[in-house]
Design a protein around this motif. Structure first.
Motif, mmCIF file in Angstrom:
data_model
loop_
_atom_site.group_PDB
_atom_site.id
_atom_site.type_symbol
_atom_site.label_atom_id
_atom_site.label_comp_id
_atom_site.label_asym_id
_atom_site.label_seq_id
_atom_site.Cartn_x
_atom_site.Cartn_y
_atom_site.Cartn_z
ATOM 1 N N ALA A 140 -20.446 -20.343 4.464
ATOM 2 C CA ALA A 140 -21.204 -20.350 3.296
ATOM 3 C C ALA A 140 -20.159 -19.953 1.607
ATOM 4 O O ALA A 140 -20.838 -20.475 0.993
ATOM 5 C CB ALA A 140 -22.347 -19.441 3.526
ATOM 6 N N GLU A 141 -20.197 -19.015 2.207
ATOM 7 C CA GLU A 141 -18.807 -18.811 0.628
ATOM 8 C C GLU A 141 -18.316 -20.109 0.108
ATOM 9 O O GLU A 141 -17.898 -19.823 -0.864
ATOM 10 C CB GLU A 141 -17.325 -17.862 0.371
ATOM 11 N N GLY B 187 -24.883 -33.406 -5.573
ATOM 12 C CA GLY B 187 -23.367 -33.348 -4.808
ATOM 13 C C GLY B 187 -23.705 -33.787 -3.520
ATOM 14 O O GLY B 187 -25.641 -34.154 -3.277
ATOM 15 N N PRO B 188 -23.490 -34.649 -2.728
ATOM 16 C CA PRO B 188 -23.739 -35.112 -0.637
ATOM 17 C C PRO B 188 -25.554 -34.251 -0.811
ATOM 18 O O PRO B 188 -24.852 -32.856 -0.583
ATOM 19 C CB PRO B 188 -22.519 -35.576 -0.628
ATOM 20 N N ARG B 189 -25.919 -34.566 -0.214
ATOM 21 C CA ARG B 189 -26.804 -33.763 0.351
ATOM 22 C C ARG B 189 -26.512 -33.349 1.476
ATOM 23 O O ARG B 189 -25.221 -33.673 2.527
ATOM 24 C CB ARG B 189 -27.839 -35.315 1.742
ATOM 25 N N LEU B 190 -26.789 -31.993 1.992
ATOM 26 C CA LEU B 190 -25.944 -30.533 3.338
ATOM 27 C C LEU B 190 -26.902 -30.670 4.174
ATOM 28 O O LEU B 190 -28.257 -29.984 4.516
ATOM 29 C CB LEU B 190 -25.094 -29.715 1.896
ATOM 30 N N LEU B 191 -25.864 -30.940 5.764
ATOM 31 C CA LEU B 191 -26.958 -30.340 6.606
ATOM 32 C C LEU B 191 -25.955 -29.377 7.387
ATOM 33 O O LEU B 191 -24.392 -29.259 7.482
ATOM 34 C CB LEU B 191 -27.479 -31.397 8.112
ATOM 35 N N VAL B 192 -26.616 -28.136 8.105
ATOM 36 C CA VAL B 192 -26.234 -27.367 8.873
ATOM 37 C C VAL B 192 -26.168 -27.553 10.025
ATOM 38 O O VAL B 192 -26.785 -28.102 11.138
ATOM 39 C CB VAL B 192 -26.705 -26.184 9.028
ATOM 40 N N TRP C 218 -28.694 -22.726 1.243
ATOM 41 C CA TRP C 218 -28.009 -23.934 0.972
ATOM 42 C C TRP C 218 -28.627 -25.259 1.443
ATOM 43 O O TRP C 218 -27.624 -25.924 1.056
ATOM 44 C CB TRP C 218 -26.765 -23.396 1.094
ATOM 45 N N ALA C 219 -28.498 -25.410 2.858
ATOM 46 C CA ALA C 219 -28.462 -26.921 3.834
ATOM 47 C C ALA C 219 -30.112 -26.714 3.064
ATOM 48 O O ALA C 219 -30.964 -26.882 2.907
ATOM 49 C CB ALA C 219 -28.739 -26.539 4.796
ATOM 50 N N ASP C 220 -30.152 -28.838 3.484
ATOM 51 C CA ASP C 220 -31.040 -29.297 3.800
ATOM 52 C C ASP C 220 -31.689 -30.105 4.513
ATOM 53 O O ASP C 220 -32.766 -30.180 5.091
ATOM 54 C CB ASP C 220 -30.607 -31.505 2.630
ATOM 55 N N PRO D 221 -37.304 -28.635 6.370
ATOM 56 C CA PRO D 221 -36.215 -29.577 7.082
ATOM 57 C C PRO D 221 -35.917 -31.135 7.096
ATOM 58 O O PRO D 221 -36.570 -31.749 8.159
ATOM 59 C CB PRO D 221 -35.312 -28.166 7.581
ATOM 60 N N HIS D 222 -34.837 -31.499 7.127
ATOM 61 C CA HIS D 222 -33.858 -33.157 8.061
ATOM 62 C C HIS D 222 -33.733 -32.626 9.042
ATOM 63 O O HIS D 222 -33.113 -31.258 9.050
ATOM 64 C CB HIS D 222 -32.977 -33.421 6.876
#
Length: 298
Positions: free
Chosen positions: A122-123, A153-158, A172-174, A207-208
């Motif tokens: 996460a950091e 920025g780009p879409r972020l997924l965990v 922080w994730a989408d 969420p996606h």
């Protein structure tokens, strides 16, 4: 439900010609995304270098780096590389962020395995988001660029299969991306429910929900043997006897009709997108799935 296709980057016989052929075939449709994963101590191509090639080989399809481990990279340089990929692709990039599952990759990259934590991940995401927002992260004359095509920025997924990581990433994730080893729909839906609840608690849009599984299409015993052979190659950090024991129930193997039934099962639990992972470089496997996607969408 959308259906994406993964490049056969983990196959031992992959080369530039095969990668380009697969990328262009995926770009032709009807797939919702072109995916690939990251490993370091393995024979697969470097994820960020491949991203650059894919921006030139494709024009339509969204590009999904299903797992990038930020602890294996310098955070600023990773942000710059991903912003460049997003820029060159016209905003088509999505990035899965995970902690990784192999200490050998950390050691090979000169990274400390002690940083293999959700907090450290996460950091680093926070640093990348600052770079993409145009903030100066050092006392430089100008901020680190380029600006990504997509604001923020780009879409972020965990990238995870665990509920604890999901809950911590909701800030922080989408959405999520993961893998279903045994195609247990009830278990997968339980994980989706955790994500739905965590995103709602964080006051964020739904969420996606993406997941994936290995596949091989065909008749008789050959497809299952293909999956087993792939697992033995890919899971080389696990003792062979364990891989052989799990191979009969890991991934999917069967006929076209059976695959359609499985895909409809994932659609029924609310899967946003399914990323299929091939177990060979045979492009015929890709083309057979392409012919089936219309049936799922109907």
């Amino acid at each position: 439900m959308q259906i994406g296709m993964t490049l056969p980057v983990m196959e031992p016989d992959v080369n530039a010609k095969i990668l380009k052929q697969w990328a262009q075939a995926i770009d032709e449709g009807p797939f919702s995304s072109l995916c690939w994963g990251e490993r370091i101590a393995f024979g697969n191509p470097d994820s960020l270098t491949l991203l650059g090639a894919l921006t030139g080989w494709t024009e339509r399809v969204p590009l999904v780096a299903t797992v990038i481990v930020p602890q294996l990279h310098n955070s600023v340089m990773l942000a710059k590389a991903l912003a460049t990929g997003d820029l060159l692709s016209g905003g088509r990039l999505t990035v899965g962020i995970g902690v990784g599952g192999r200490h050998e990759d950390y050691r090979a990259a000169g990274a400390d395995p002690k940083t293999q934590t959700m907090r450290q991940m996460a950091e680093r995401v926070a640093v990348m988001k600052r770079v993409w927002a145009g903030e100066k992260v050092t006392e430089s004359v100008l901020p680190v660029g380029p600006a990504p095509a997509r604001d923020g920025g780009p879409r972020l997924l965990v990238g995870t299969t665990g509920p604890k990581t999901l809950r911590s990433a909701a800030q922080w994730a989408d959405g999520i991306t993961g893998i279903s080893l045994d195609l247990d729909l009830d278990k997968q839906n339980e994980l989706f429910d955790v994500a739905r609840a965590a995103w709602a608690e964080a006051g964020k849009p739904k969420p996606h929900l993406a997941t994936s599984f290995w596949f091989a299409i065909g008749d008789g015993a050959a497809p299952r043997a293909r999956v087993a052979q792939h697992l033995l190659h890919y899971m080389n950090w696990i003792p062979r006897e364990y891989v052989e024991a799990m191979a009969p129930t890991t991934g999917w193997a069967g006929t076209d009709e059976e695959l359609v039934a499985v895909l409809r099962g994932f659609a029924a639990i609310g899967t946003s997108e399914l990323h299929l992972i091939p177990t060979s470089t045979d492009i015929g496997q890709l083309r057979r799935v392409a012919d089936l996607v219309g049936e799922i969408s109907a």
